[in-house]
Write a protein that holds these residues in place. Structure first.
Motif, PDB file in Angstrom:
ATOM      1  N   PRO A  94      -9.135   4.691   1.153  1.00  0.00           N
ATOM      2  CA  PRO A  94      -9.455   5.426   2.393  1.00  0.00           C
ATOM      3  C   PRO A  94      -9.245   6.929   2.257  1.00  0.00           C
ATOM      4  O   PRO A  94      -9.946   7.714   2.920  1.00  0.00           O
ATOM      5  N   SER A  95      -8.316   7.334   1.398  1.00  0.00           N
ATOM      6  CA  SER A  95      -8.071   8.768   1.217  1.00  0.00           C
ATOM      7  C   SER A  95      -9.306   9.451   0.641  1.00  0.00           C
ATOM      8  O   SER A  95      -9.729  10.518   1.116  1.00  0.00           O
ATOM      9  N   PHE A 308     -11.286   5.215   8.556  1.00  0.00           N
ATOM     10  CA  PHE A 308     -10.926   5.858   7.289  1.00  0.00           C
ATOM     11  C   PHE A 308     -10.145   7.153   7.459  1.00  0.00           C
ATOM     12  O   PHE A 308      -9.641   7.704   6.476  1.00  0.00           O
ATOM     13  N   GLY A 309     -10.031   7.668   8.681  1.00  0.00           N
ATOM     14  CA  GLY A 309      -9.288   8.895   8.896  1.00  0.00           C
ATOM     15  C   GLY A 309     -10.127  10.133   8.722  1.00  0.00           C
ATOM     16  O   GLY A 309     -11.345  10.078   8.501  1.00  0.00           O
ATOM     17  N   TRP A 326       3.490   7.176  10.455  1.00  0.00           N
ATOM     18  CA  TRP A 326       2.433   6.240  10.828  1.00  0.00           C
ATOM     19  C   TRP A 326       1.278   6.948  11.528  1.00  0.00           C
ATOM     20  O   TRP A 326       0.107   6.643  11.250  1.00  0.00           O
ATOM     21  N   LEU A 327       1.581   7.887  12.393  1.00  0.00           N
ATOM     22  CA  LEU A 327       0.514   8.641  13.044  1.00  0.00           C
ATOM     23  C   LEU A 327      -0.173   9.585  12.074  1.00  0.00           C
ATOM     24  O   LEU A 327      -1.383   9.818  12.179  1.00  0.00           O
ATOM     25  N   GLN A 333      -5.816   8.841   7.063  1.00  0.00           N
ATOM     26  CA  GLN A 333      -6.360   7.725   6.289  1.00  0.00           C
ATOM     27  C   GLN A 333      -6.800   6.554   7.155  1.00  0.00           C
ATOM     28  O   GLN A 333      -7.166   5.510   6.638  1.00  0.00           O
ATOM     29  N   GLY A 334      -6.743   6.719   8.458  1.00  0.00           N
ATOM     30  CA  GLY A 334      -7.306   5.748   9.373  1.00  0.00           C
ATOM     31  C   GLY A 334      -6.514   4.460   9.459  1.00  0.00           C
ATOM     32  O   GLY A 334      -5.413   4.321   8.943  1.00  0.00           O
TER      33      GLY A 334
END
Length: 423
Positions: A94-95, A308-309, A326-327, A333-334
């Motif tokens: 995701p990054s 995916f962020g 976490w946030l 990164q979603g």
């Protein structure tokens, strides 16, 4: 720091055997370089102003040097696969997907590359992960060296080391370190050193040289998260040794007694230290963090950004620090990143609970507990950081020792056959 913290104490049981071929001393240099990379480039004002570009060059150069040295030490790419490293590698997906978007910018790709090199170096070092305490000693030496640098800055320029814009809390005067960073390093050093004493892998005098000044620096940072993480982490770690260690039982009993007496006798002083002069309202919204969290969650996002962020960034939202792992992972990164990081913490924590009681297991429980507690008000679980390095150390302590290599055929002792059996 004393020789006993680096090689077991006299009369103590021997440490776990090193991995195949032993652990080269240069592995400790690689670990220290990884620690240098995670120190960061933003923080307090230093005595001698250091350009941020120069600090970034030093930290990134340390990471490249760590990878190159690890590759030179492990040219055959021998690794020990683990769920921790697999999930950490999976976090790159995701990054990268979020960071390759045209509107994200070059900085996100740069941070992805940094994370990839960081993870690659851990893969190369995994060859020497054997469930022993070698990397624990590397960790203590590395962060105690940072604390010595902080203490030197305090001695050289006390005004710069305890500035008013941080409320008189201790910062790095020679290297730009914030109070939460210093508190984190001090708590980790204290916790691991105490566990080594309980496991009879060092002497009390040797550990005191490390623990006492680290406690003083921790108190001067007024870092509540680090203090709570240290106390809760030690309770859980020592609790895992209570059934098998008389020293752990005695320490636990004395610690409970002293804590009770201190809570009664110094309740007002402890409350004042804990509040740090803040109002009840400011303390309730976590020094303004809750407002940033609410704004981040209320921000409209596309489906792709939710999944995916928005790409790896500086862990801020609208110019304000997020201060929640976490946030921060959700923002950059979603939801996929949140699931991967949660799986990483759950898996490594589950493995620690399933291992039989031992000193390495207790150290791993302390590190995992500390990172889990700190994740509420600190960032770092989704990017190359000291927190990922703590969890990597925990993973190295939970690796099952490698089976002994089979003897060559020529060295296998042959059983002599009696004459009567040859006929």
């Amino acid at each position: 720091m004393g020789g006993e913290l680096t090689s077991g104490a006299a009369g103590a049981p021997p440490a776990a055997a090193p991995g195949p071929g032993g652990t080269p001393k240069a592995v400790g240099i690689v670990w220290a370089l990884l620690g240098l990379n995670t120190l960061g480039s933003a923080g307090a004002k230093t005595v001698v102003p250091l350009p941020r570009s120069l600090i970034q060059m030093a930290t990134m150069g340390a990471l490249v040097a760590a990878f190159a040295l690890a590759l030179a030490l492990n040219p055959r790419l021998r690794i020990r696969a683990s769920a921790f490293l697999f999930l950490l590698t999976l976090l790159l997906v995701p990054s990268v997907i979020a960071s390759v978007q045209p509107d994200v910018g070059f900085g996100a790709l740069f941070r992805c590359t940094r994370l990839a090199v960081f993870v690659g170096t851990l893969w190369l070092l995994s060859h020497w992960w054997d469930g022993g305490l070698t990397f624990v000693r590397y960790h203590i030496r590395m962060y105690f060296a940072v604390l010595v640098l902080v203490a030197a800055g305090l001695a050289v320029a006390p005004g710069t080391a305890m500035p008013e814009y941080y409320g008189g809390r201790l910062v790095g005067a020679l290297w730009p370190l914030t109070p939460p960073q210093i508190g984190q390093y001090a708590a980790i050093v204290i916790g691991l050193a105490v566990l080594l004493v309980l496991g009879r892998r060092t002497t009390a005098g040797s550990a005191a040289v490390v623990v006492v000044p680290s406690l003083v620096l921790l108190a001067m940072t007024h870092t509540r998260t680090a203090t709570l993480g240290l106390l809760i982490g030690l309770v859980l770690a020592i609790g895992s040794l209570v059934l098998t260690s008389a020293a752990a039982r005695r320490f636990f009993a004395w610690a409970v007694l002293c804590a009770t007496v201190a809570a009664v006798a110094f309740s007002s002083a402890l409350r004042a230290w804990f509040l740090r002069g803040q109002s009840q309202e400011n303390f309730a919204n976590l020094t303004g963090r809750a407002k940033v969290w609410d704004a981040l969650l209320a921000e409209p996002r596309s489906t792709g950004e939710k999944v995916f962020g928005t790409g790896l960034g500086d862990k801020s939202f609208d110019g304000l620090p997020i201060d929640n792992s976490w946030l921060a992972v959700y923002d950059e990164q979603g939801l996929i990143g949140v699931v991967v990081v949660a799986a990483l913490v759950i898996v490594i924590g589950g493995v620690a609970l399933l291992r039989p009681p031992s000193l390495p297991r207790a150290c791993a429980i302390f590190l995992i507990s500390y990172c889990a507690i700190s994740s509420y008000t600190e960032v770092g679980l989704g990017d190359a950081s000291a927190y990922l390095l703590h969890l990597a150390l925990a993973a190295s302590l939970l690796v099952a020792p490698a089976p002994p290599a089979p003897l060559p055929v020529a060295e296998i002792p042959r059983r002599r056959i009696p004459r009567w059996a040859r006929r």
